[in-house]
Design an enzyme around this catalytic site. Structure first.
Site, PDB file in Angstrom:
ATOM      1  N   TYR A 191       0.868  -1.165   0.000  1.00 42.73           N
ATOM      2  CA  TYR A 191       0.000   0.000   0.000  1.00 42.73           C
ATOM      3  C   TYR A 191       0.908   1.218   0.000  1.00 42.73           C
ATOM      4  O   TYR A 191       1.908   1.248   0.730  1.00 42.73           O
ATOM      5  CB  TYR A 191      -0.881   0.045   1.250  1.00 42.73           C
ATOM      6  CG  TYR A 191      -2.009  -0.945   1.281  1.00 42.73           C
ATOM      7  CD1 TYR A 191      -3.209  -0.669   0.633  1.00 42.73           C
ATOM      8  CD2 TYR A 191      -1.898  -2.141   1.979  1.00 42.73           C
ATOM      9  CE1 TYR A 191      -4.273  -1.565   0.680  1.00 42.73           C
ATOM     10  CE2 TYR A 191      -2.948  -3.046   2.033  1.00 42.73           C
ATOM     11  CZ  TYR A 191      -4.127  -2.753   1.383  1.00 42.73           C
ATOM     12  OH  TYR A 191      -5.171  -3.644   1.422  1.00 42.73           O
ATOM     13  N   ASP A 209      -6.989  -1.130  -5.197  1.00 42.39           N
ATOM     14  CA  ASP A 209      -8.453  -1.074  -5.080  1.00 42.39           C
ATOM     15  C   ASP A 209      -8.908  -0.573  -3.721  1.00 42.39           C
ATOM     16  O   ASP A 209     -10.044  -0.786  -3.322  1.00 42.39           O
ATOM     17  CB  ASP A 209      -9.062  -2.446  -5.363  1.00 42.39           C
ATOM     18  CG  ASP A 209      -8.504  -3.548  -4.455  1.00 42.39           C
ATOM     19  OD1 ASP A 209      -7.698  -3.220  -3.559  1.00 42.39           O
ATOM     20  OD2 ASP A 209      -8.861  -4.724  -4.653  1.00 42.39           O
ATOM     21  N   HIS A 225     -10.733  -7.252  -3.731  1.00 40.94           N
ATOM     22  CA  HIS A 225     -10.387  -7.182  -2.315  1.00 40.94           C
ATOM     23  C   HIS A 225     -11.286  -8.105  -1.483  1.00 40.94           C
ATOM     24  O   HIS A 225     -11.661  -7.789  -0.346  1.00 40.94           O
ATOM     25  CB  HIS A 225     -10.507  -5.744  -1.809  1.00 40.94           C
ATOM     26  CG  HIS A 225      -9.403  -5.338  -0.877  1.00 40.94           C
ATOM     27  ND1 HIS A 225      -8.291  -4.655  -1.296  1.00 40.94           N
ATOM     28  CD2 HIS A 225      -9.236  -5.534   0.454  1.00 40.94           C
ATOM     29  CE1 HIS A 225      -7.503  -4.429  -0.262  1.00 40.94           C
ATOM     30  NE2 HIS A 225      -8.050  -4.965   0.816  1.00 40.94           N
TER      31      HIS A 225
END
Length: 597
Positions: free
Chosen positions: A340, A368, A457
């Site tokens: 991330y 996402d 996800h």
């Protein structure tokens, strides 16, 4: 309301910049100022969450004998015991009375694993807000700290510069009343939940894993071994959880076309993923906070992956440090890392630097989750929470659900141009995880990604979005050139095979030229059966990822649970391949399935 303590309490918001300043001084036990050498600046990957106390109670009792270095009792009768009654030369002793005297006043102390810490200055930097720490001041918080943190969290180099180690707890002069006052107190409901979890754990230890015959069995069993908040986090999905369900049910719209009499006694499910050998075409998808289910957390996943020969992708929000995970790694065992990107690029760069240093093998850029989805199970049971100290979060003042807090620092302005920036930070293969349309699959290729992961996800972000399987079908229809040439053919009946029915696979399409570079396509989300795996591969996926299933497996059986899960998937995949007439993963083709509109 159950008593809570911040998960990563002593893991600061990525090192306070205050070094040799006024914060480098503290009041010692004697009342005199003492110079404190600031902890070296650095970055730690770790994770944790404040869950219902019974989980902590259980996790601190379970595996006490087999893992004494990772699980500690709340207030041991002897701490750092020695012939001199527990006191060692050069080590400051702190009495329980000294700790209890700080229940009021300006200074805030806590006890962890027999050590006393002054966290007064840290509480304002605490991402979960100061009240979480204040409510547990002058307590031994070991039962809730230990299961949530890397084992090296309290090492000098990992302590934030505004957390001060005062010394070792001396219980030799304490009364029973003082010891009792130092302990955390638990409600009747918390005790009952802890007893329920411990009872199920003992049952599994006595019976073994033989009764678990598919991945859904792991899910059902894990529900009985998790706290309410832990279960909510693992099982939650966005809004009405429609996409979470569709992730699996979409596979039911694909049916097989078995070929018979094909001599399949020597079938083998082995393959390569990004050039790394894997015993099955399944990867452990990055799934956060494995310690919610088992005190060894991601280490279980690493060990299980290593012994079974599959690949693990480490979550950015792992509850073990990267160092711990890599220490559990077998020689030459491949490990991937999920990234991330924090809006503060220096923090993101530091993460990538550590990934490079530890010689991980690939990076999956997760795209996402510009913001966290609305996961209502999680929100209903939200408690005092501090997100993992990963470089992907920000301080927040209010109480949040787990997912809300975790994504607070992820950069919502992440852009395709950032792939170029990441390329300046590492030479590792880079895949884009979270592709949900064919257009973005094409953009990922054009922007130089080495592959994509078709994923929503786990249904935890935007509800009613496309499934990974659906996106794969979009690619097949509108951008088949992204697939390997042998997988660009039609599903169902093939005229080429009708003309030559003795062949198992049709010839490659005419003019089906390969891409100018290798580009892999993986699918994750909703994969619970070997049938799901093989269907994705028939339609052109190089491999698939399984997240929740392995979290549940390690919750139930630790690394042995992971091994058992791999065995289940392997046997199911081989069964499907044999009944399809395929001996190798490379034999699978679109002609072996029909797809319902």
């Amino acid at each position: 309301m159950p008593l809570h303590f911040s998960s990563s309490t002593l893991r600061s918001a990525l090192r306070s910049p205050r070094l040799a300043t006024a914060s480098s001084f503290r009041r010692g036990l004697s009342g005199q100022s003492t110079v404190i050498r600031p902890a070296p600046s650095g970055f730690l990957i770790g994770a944790g969450v404040a869950l219902a106390i019974p989980t902590y109670l259980y996790l601190n009792r379970a595996h006490l004998d087999s893992h004494p270095d990772t699980v500690a009792s709340a207030v041991p009768d002897r701490v750092h015991s020695a012939d001199d009654g527990g006191k060692e030369v050069g080590v400051r002793s702190v009495s329980i009375k000294d700790v209890l005297d700080r229940k009021d006043g300006d200074e805030i102390w806590v006890v962890i694993k027999g050590e006393v810490y002054n966290v007064t200055e840290f509480i304002e930097d605490h991402p979960g807000g100061p009240e979480i720490i204040k409510s547990n001041r002058s307590r031994d918080v070991t039962p809730i700290f230990q299961p949530r943190h890397p084992t090296d969290q309290l090492d000098e180099e990992n302590l934030p510069p505004n957390v001060y180690h005062l010394g070792r707890l001396d219980v030799s002069t304490a009364s029973d009343e003082e010891k009792d006052e130092l302990r955390l107190k638990f409600s009747k409901d918390e005790e009952e939940e802890g007893a329920r979890i411990e009872k199920k754990r003992k049952e599994i230890e006595e019976k073994g894993l033989g009764g678990i015959v598919n991945m859904r069995d792991f899910e059902k069993t894990a529900k009985e071994m998790l706290s309410a908040v832990g279960w909510a986090y693992y099982s939650s999905a966005g809004d009405d959880e429609i996409t979470k369900i569709a992730n699996n049910t979409d596979y039911q719209k694909v049916t097989f076309r078995p070929r018979i009499l094909r001599q399949v006694a020597k079938a083998d499910a082995a393959t390569e993923i990004l050039g790394h050998k894997s015993t099955i075409p399944v990867m452990i998808s990055p799934a956060a906070m494995a310690k919610l289910g088992h005190p060894l957390g991601e280490v279980n996943l690493t060990r299980g992956a290593g012994t079974t020969g599959i690949i693990q992708c480490i979550s950015s929000f792992a509850s073990c440090s990267l160092e711990e995970i890599c220490a559990a790694r077998s020689p030459s065992q491949p490990l991937f890392f999920q990234l991330y990107v924090n809006s503060k690029r220096d923090l993101a760069a530091e993460v990538i630097k550590k990934v490079n240093k530890l010689k991980l093998d690939a990076i999956l850029l997760t795209v996402d989750a510009a913001v966290g989805g609305k996961r209502e199970r999680d929100l209903r049971l939200k408690g005092s929470f501090e997100p993992p100290s990963t470089g992907a979060y920000e301080k927040h003042e209010d109480t949040k659900g787990v997912s809300e807090a975790m994504f607070a620092g992820v950069d919502p302005d992440l852009h395709w141009d950032d792939i170029k920036w990441i390329r300046t930070q590492t030479d590792l293969p880079l895949l884009v995880k979270g592709i949900q349309t064919v257009e973005d699959a094409v953009l990922a290729y054009k922007n130089g990604a080495d592959g994509i992961v078709l994923s929503n996800h786990g249904g935890r972000q935007l509800d009613t979005t496309s499934t990974g399987l659906h996106t794969l079908l979009e690619i097949r229809k509108h951008a088949p050139y992204l697939l390997r040439p042998e997988y660009r053919g039609q599903t169902g009946v093939s005229q080429a095979l009708l003309d030559n029915p003795e062949n198992l696979t049709p010839p490659d399409l005419k003019d089906a030229k390969p891409l100018d570079r290798k580009f892999e396509i993986w699918v994750d989300g909703g994969i619970w059966r070997g049938t799901d795996v093989v269907k994705a591969l028939c339609l052109g996926a190089n491999a698939v990822g399984v997240g929740r299933g392995f979290l549940y497996a390690q919750t139930v059986g630790g690394d042995k649970g992971v091994e058992h899960a791999v065995g289940i998937l392997q046997s199911e995949i081989l069964l499907v391949m044999r009944l399809l007439g395929a001996n190798k993963v490379e034999d699978l083709r679109p002609s072996m399935v029909n797809v319902k509109e």
